[in-house]
Design a protein around this motif. Structure first.
Motif, PDB file in Angstrom:
ATOM      1  N   THR A  15       0.830  -1.426  -0.021  1.00 21.30           N
ATOM      2  CA  THR A  15      -0.079  -0.055  -0.138  1.00 21.30           C
ATOM      3  C   THR A  15       0.824   1.196   0.063  1.00 21.30           C
ATOM      4  O   THR A  15       2.011   1.111   0.343  1.00 21.30           O
ATOM      5  N   GLN A  16       0.308   2.305  -0.349  1.00 20.19           N
ATOM      6  CA  GLN A  16       1.129   3.774  -0.205  1.00 20.19           C
ATOM      7  C   GLN A  16       1.340   3.848   1.086  1.00 20.19           C
ATOM      8  O   GLN A  16       2.712   4.255   1.253  1.00 20.19           O
ATOM      9  N   VAL A  25       8.583   8.881   4.436  1.00 17.45           N
ATOM     10  CA  VAL A  25       7.620   9.951   4.032  1.00 17.45           C
ATOM     11  C   VAL A  25       6.333   9.815   4.393  1.00 17.45           C
ATOM     12  O   VAL A  25       5.855   8.845   4.806  1.00 17.45           O
ATOM     13  N   ASN A  26       5.450  11.005   4.045  1.00 17.05           N
ATOM     14  CA  ASN A  26       4.104  10.821   3.988  1.00 17.05           C
ATOM     15  C   ASN A  26       3.383   9.975   3.122  1.00 17.05           C
ATOM     16  O   ASN A  26       3.981  10.090   1.896  1.00 17.05           O
ATOM     17  N   ARG A  27       2.297   9.477   3.221  1.00 16.64           N
ATOM     18  CA  ARG A  27       1.562   8.782   2.148  1.00 16.64           C
ATOM     19  C   ARG A  27       1.149   9.778   1.032  1.00 16.64           C
ATOM     20  O   ARG A  27       1.181   9.198  -0.181  1.00 16.64           O
ATOM     21  N   GLN A  28       0.895  10.853   1.689  1.00 15.15           N
ATOM     22  CA  GLN A  28       0.530  11.845   0.336  1.00 15.15           C
ATOM     23  C   GLN A  28       1.750  12.186  -0.602  1.00 15.15           C
ATOM     24  O   GLN A  28       1.433  12.551  -1.733  1.00 15.15           O
ATOM     25  N   THR A  29       2.855  12.034  -0.185  1.00 19.66           N
ATOM     26  CA  THR A  29       3.829  12.490  -1.049  1.00 19.66           C
ATOM     27  C   THR A  29       4.318  11.239  -1.884  1.00 19.66           C
ATOM     28  O   THR A  29       4.371  11.513  -3.166  1.00 19.66           O
ATOM     29  N   LEU A  31       1.598   9.440  -3.095  1.00 21.17           N
ATOM     30  CA  LEU A  31       0.497   9.702  -4.131  1.00 21.17           C
ATOM     31  C   LEU A  31       1.082  10.658  -4.972  1.00 21.17           C
ATOM     32  O   LEU A  31       0.390  10.581  -6.192  1.00 21.17           O
ATOM     33  N   ALA A  32       1.526  11.748  -4.433  1.00 25.89           N
ATOM     34  CA  ALA A  32       1.756  13.230  -5.191  1.00 25.89           C
ATOM     35  C   ALA A  32       2.824  12.739  -6.547  1.00 25.89           C
ATOM     36  O   ALA A  32       2.797  12.924  -7.619  1.00 25.89           O
ATOM     37  N   LYS A  35       1.096  10.436  -9.036  1.00 24.00           N
ATOM     38  CA  LYS A  35       0.273  11.162  -9.962  1.00 24.00           C
ATOM     39  C   LYS A  35       0.939  12.260 -10.842  1.00 24.00           C
ATOM     40  O   LYS A  35       0.401  13.066 -11.456  1.00 24.00           O
ATOM     41  N   LYS A  37       2.550  14.806  -9.788  1.00 27.25           N
ATOM     42  CA  LYS A  37       2.358  16.106  -9.133  1.00 27.25           C
ATOM     43  C   LYS A  37       3.717  16.570  -8.595  1.00 27.25           C
ATOM     44  O   LYS A  37       3.526  17.859  -8.478  1.00 27.25           O
ATOM     45  N   TYR A  38       4.481  15.549  -8.162  1.00 19.28           N
ATOM     46  CA  TYR A  38       5.648  15.975  -7.518  1.00 19.28           C
ATOM     47  C   TYR A  38       6.814  15.140  -7.922  1.00 19.28           C
ATOM     48  O   TYR A  38       6.636  14.000  -8.090  1.00 19.28           O
ATOM     49  N   PRO A  40      10.332  13.746  -6.850  1.00 15.72           N
ATOM     50  CA  PRO A  40      11.047  13.524  -5.841  1.00 15.72           C
ATOM     51  C   PRO A  40      12.534  13.856  -6.170  1.00 15.72           C
ATOM     52  O   PRO A  40      13.240  14.078  -7.216  1.00 15.72           O
TER      53      PRO A  40
END
Lengths: 72, 148
Positions: A15-16, A25-29, A31-32, A35, A37-38, A40
């Motif tokens: 899983t993320q 790191v955070n899960r949102q990172t 995901l980003a 997608k 959006k970011y 690394p």
């Protein structure tokens, strides 16, 4: 920059949240990044690819056309 | 220290600062709130370092960094607008000699107006920072959701 994190996660049944915890790191990172959006940092890109046990270029794909030393 | 305890502590410090601010206004002594503000900020920084379950990763740092840079870029221009006017008044640029010699009396802004300007600048800075933070958080996928 395109990446195959989602594919590698599916291959390893991760899983993320699990991946995020494993590399600190955070899960949102995650995901980003998935997608696109970011982008690394080199450090994080290496951490992710090392975690999956592959080279960084197998996970991240650099599409931009840049001149090589042979062309300059 | 847990994250929730940290937020609770920040709330308590903010409330204490509000009370000290009110007390300073009543006594008309600004030193109290100025010292309290410094102590409050130091306490928050110290407490933040003790938080164990907060992960500030490189994306969070980038969001904060970008928001701060953009805030400062706009803020210093607006701040300079006010400052240039004040400095011009301070330097007292003489009138052209051929014009009738008149005694230039510098315009001194009343302290209350200066206070309003400072308050306006402070609010502007907070709004700019919050706005840019939301913008960059959205840009770097903070509010995205997926199937997981």
């Amino acid at each position: 920059m395109k990446n195959k994190i989602k594919i590698f996660r599916a291959m390893h049944n991760l899983t993320q949240e699990h991946l995020a915890d494993a590399i600190g790191v955070n899960r949102q990172t995650i995901l980003a990044i998935e997608k696109e959006k970011y982008v690394p940092s080199l450090d994080l890109a290496f951490k992710i690819s090392r975690y999956f046990g592959v080279n960084v270029e197998e996970v991240f794909i650099f599409n931009e056309k840049t001149p090589t030393i042979m062309e300059t | 220290m847990k994250k929730n305890i940290f937020y609770l502590l920040v709330g308590c410090i903010a409330f204490a600062l509000l009370l000290i601010f009110w007390y300073s206004v009543e006594l008309h002594v600004s030193l109290f709130i100025e010292l309290a503000f410094i102590v409050g900020v130091v306490l928050i920084i110290l407490a933040r370092n003790k938080v164990t379950d907060k992960v500030d990763d490189e994306r969070d740092i980038k969001i904060t960094e970008q928001a701060t840079i953009r805030t400062m870029q706009i803020f210093w221009i607006i701040f300079c607008l006010f400052s240039i006017g004040a400095v011009m008044e301070l330097l007292h640029i003489p009138e052209f000699p051929r014009l009738s010699p008149s005694i230039h009396t510098p315009v001194i802004l009343p302290p209350r107006l200066m206070g309003y300007i400072q308050l306006g600048l402070l609010c502007l800075m907070i709004f700019l920072h919050v706005g840019f933070r939301i913008y960059y958080a959205k840009k770097y996928g903070e509010f995205d959701t997926d199937e997981e």
